[in-house]
Design an enzyme around this catalytic site. Structure first.
Site, PDB file in Angstrom:
ATOM      1  N   TYR A 264      32.311 -71.655 -23.333  1.00  0.00           N
ATOM      2  CA  TYR A 264      32.088 -71.660 -21.876  1.00  0.00           C
ATOM      3  C   TYR A 264      32.790 -70.473 -21.218  1.00  0.00           C
ATOM      4  O   TYR A 264      32.249 -69.820 -20.324  1.00  0.00           O
ATOM      5  CB  TYR A 264      32.604 -72.985 -21.331  1.00  0.00           C
TER       6      TYR A 264
ATOM      7  N   GLY B 265      19.232 -79.889  -9.351  1.00  0.00           N
ATOM      8  CA  GLY B 265      18.969 -81.326  -9.398  1.00  0.00           C
ATOM      9  C   GLY B 265      20.162 -82.213  -9.105  1.00  0.00           C
ATOM     10  O   GLY B 265      20.017 -83.399  -8.802  1.00  0.00           O
ATOM     11  N   ARG B 266      21.362 -81.654  -9.221  1.00  0.00           N
ATOM     12  CA  ARG B 266      22.566 -82.445  -8.899  1.00  0.00           C
ATOM     13  C   ARG B 266      23.754 -81.498  -8.698  1.00  0.00           C
ATOM     14  O   ARG B 266      23.644 -80.277  -8.894  1.00  0.00           O
ATOM     15  CB  ARG B 266      22.859 -83.479  -9.986  1.00  0.00           C
TER      16      ARG B 266
HETATM   17  P1  NAD Z   1      26.403 -80.653 -13.027  1.00  0.00           P
HETATM   18  O1  NAD Z   1      26.461 -81.059 -14.451  1.00  0.00           O
HETATM   19  O2  NAD Z   1      26.443 -81.690 -11.975  1.00  0.00           O
HETATM   20  O3  NAD Z   1      25.145 -79.716 -12.743  1.00  0.00           O
HETATM   21  C1  NAD Z   1      24.612 -78.851 -13.690  1.00  0.00           C
HETATM   22  C2  NAD Z   1      23.106 -78.956 -13.609  1.00  0.00           C
HETATM   23  O4  NAD Z   1      22.549 -77.998 -14.534  1.00  0.00           O
HETATM   24  C3  NAD Z   1      22.585 -80.348 -14.002  1.00  0.00           C
HETATM   25  O5  NAD Z   1      21.734 -80.850 -13.011  1.00  0.00           O
HETATM   26  C4  NAD Z   1      21.851 -80.082 -15.301  1.00  0.00           C
HETATM   27  O6  NAD Z   1      20.717 -80.912 -15.508  1.00  0.00           O
HETATM   28  C5  NAD Z   1      21.433 -78.611 -15.133  1.00  0.00           C
HETATM   29  N1  NAD Z   1      21.093 -78.000 -16.414  1.00  0.00           N
HETATM   30  C6  NAD Z   1      21.801 -78.033 -17.566  1.00  0.00           C
HETATM   31  N2  NAD Z   1      21.117 -77.418 -18.545  1.00  0.00           N
HETATM   32  C7  NAD Z   1      19.951 -76.989 -17.991  1.00  0.00           C
HETATM   33  C8  NAD Z   1      18.823 -76.312 -18.498  1.00  0.00           C
HETATM   34  N3  NAD Z   1      18.744 -75.919 -19.791  1.00  0.00           N
HETATM   35  N4  NAD Z   1      17.796 -76.053 -17.651  1.00  0.00           N
HETATM   36  C9  NAD Z   1      17.868 -76.436 -16.353  1.00  0.00           C
HETATM   37  N5  NAD Z   1      18.896 -77.074 -15.820  1.00  0.00           N
HETATM   38  C10 NAD Z   1      19.932 -77.366 -16.633  1.00  0.00           C
HETATM   39  O7  NAD Z   1      27.655 -79.664 -12.855  1.00  0.00           O
HETATM   40  P2  NAD Z   1      28.131 -78.782 -11.622  1.00  0.00           P
HETATM   41  O8  NAD Z   1      29.591 -78.963 -11.546  1.00  0.00           O
HETATM   42  O9  NAD Z   1      27.294 -78.996 -10.414  1.00  0.00           O
HETATM   43  O10 NAD Z   1      27.876 -77.310 -12.213  1.00  0.00           O
HETATM   44  C11 NAD Z   1      27.059 -76.343 -11.580  1.00  0.00           C
HETATM   45  C12 NAD Z   1      27.513 -74.969 -12.063  1.00  0.00           C
HETATM   46  O11 NAD Z   1      28.850 -74.732 -11.628  1.00  0.00           O
HETATM   47  C13 NAD Z   1      27.529 -74.808 -13.588  1.00  0.00           C
HETATM   48  O12 NAD Z   1      27.110 -73.524 -13.936  1.00  0.00           O
HETATM   49  C14 NAD Z   1      28.990 -74.988 -13.921  1.00  0.00           C
HETATM   50  O13 NAD Z   1      29.289 -74.351 -15.138  1.00  0.00           O
HETATM   51  C15 NAD Z   1      29.635 -74.330 -12.726  1.00  0.00           C
HETATM   52  N6  NAD Z   1      31.015 -74.720 -12.479  1.00  0.00           N
HETATM   53  C16 NAD Z   1      31.372 -76.021 -12.253  1.00  0.00           C
HETATM   54  C17 NAD Z   1      32.698 -76.323 -12.012  1.00  0.00           C
HETATM   55  C18 NAD Z   1      33.176 -77.724 -11.763  1.00  0.00           C
HETATM   56  O14 NAD Z   1      34.399 -77.947 -11.697  1.00  0.00           O
HETATM   57  N7  NAD Z   1      32.304 -78.705 -11.591  1.00  0.00           N
HETATM   58  C19 NAD Z   1      33.673 -75.317 -11.995  1.00  0.00           C
HETATM   59  C20 NAD Z   1      33.264 -74.004 -12.224  1.00  0.00           C
HETATM   60  C21 NAD Z   1      31.944 -73.722 -12.450  1.00  0.00           C
END
Ligand code: NAD
Length: 240
Positions: free
Chosen positions: A143, A15-16
């Protein structure tokens, strides 16, 4: 012919952020895509299915709807994630449980539901999302445990599903510009721009990651070009 013509992809957290960029990448390269999330940005492509990944019933229903509407399932990417950061002495049971449930149970449920269809179809690709935090990060006991766990799940799924022609790999991003890193900046109490600049300064390539930098590596791992890669963790962090 586009790289993912005729393929069906299911992206949790689509979704994002990184998930949305992954959905867009698959769609641009010919796949039919489902974004499974709790909420959706206005410009998310493909089929949007409201899904809480911690709920077995919801995940199974979303996968079933995907198979019904798109005609199968070839690719799973698990991007759904949350952070509940705190130092160990302040971390609550709820902080622990919510993060573990979203990342580990959520990934388990999606992988289990997806593999049934992949095995039936004669193969598939999974990419699970970990993080550099798996290597340890101050304030992220929950985490870090979850993201290290996802690396163990990747290797185990690769071993179990290899004989069914399912490749399972893991992408571990470093700092990526998204709502998640914005949330961290707010918690620390510094403007997001300053937080991003500091992260860029600590990155060998001299910039932070964008969701598209992660989506392109996920797409490679789901493509035929990576057909002999399985059980691997690829760090995508602008440096070693
Ligand atoms: P984000 O917060 O933009 O996206 C995470 C998405 O997961 C959101 O749309 C949220 O609604 C969804 N979500 C959360 N709980 C949920 C649930 N119970 N059911 C369904 N959807 C759910 O963050 P992002 O940065 O796009 O993160 C995406 C992935 O990458 C995550 O797993 C995050 O841990 C990982 N990650 C991000 C980074 C970073 O720097 N942004 C670094 C390493 C890993």
């Amino acid at each position: 012919m586009a790289r993912f013509d005729g393929k069906v992809a299911f992206v949790t957290g689509g979704g994002r952020g990184i998930g949305k960029a992954t959905v867009a990448r698959f769609a641009a390269e010919g796949a039919k895509v489902t974004a499974a999330d709790l909420a959706f940005d206005a410009d998310v492509q493909g089929l949007q299915v409201e899904t809480d990944v911690t709920s077995r019933a919801a995940v199974e229903a979303a996968v079933a709807q995907t198979v019904e509407e798109h005609g199968g399932l070839d690719i799973l990417v698990t991007c759904a994630g949350i952070i509940r950061d705190n130092l160990v002495h302040k971390l609550t049971d709820d902080d622990w449980d919510a993060v573990i449930a979203t990342h580990l149970r959520g990934t388990f449920l999606a992988a289990q539901a997806a593999q049934r269809h992949m095995v039936e179809r004669g193969g598939g690709k999974m990419v699970l999302i970990s993080s550099t935090s798996a290597l340890g990060n101050r304030g992220q006991l929950n985490y870090a445990a979850a993201k290290a766990g996802i690396q163990g799940m990747t290797k185990t799924l690769a071993i179990e599903l290899g004989r069914f022609n399912v490749n399972v790999n893991c992408v571990a991003p470093g700092f990526v510009s998204s709502a998640m890193t914005q949330q961290t900046a707010e918690r620390i109490g510094i403007p997001f721009e300053d937080f991003q600049r500091l992260a860029a300064e600590q990155t060998p390539l001299g910039r932070i990651g964008e969701p598209e930098d992660i989506a392109s590596v996920i797409a490679f791992l789901c493509s035929g070009d990576a057909s002999y890669v399985s059980g691997q963790v690829i760090y995508v962090r602008g440096g070693p």
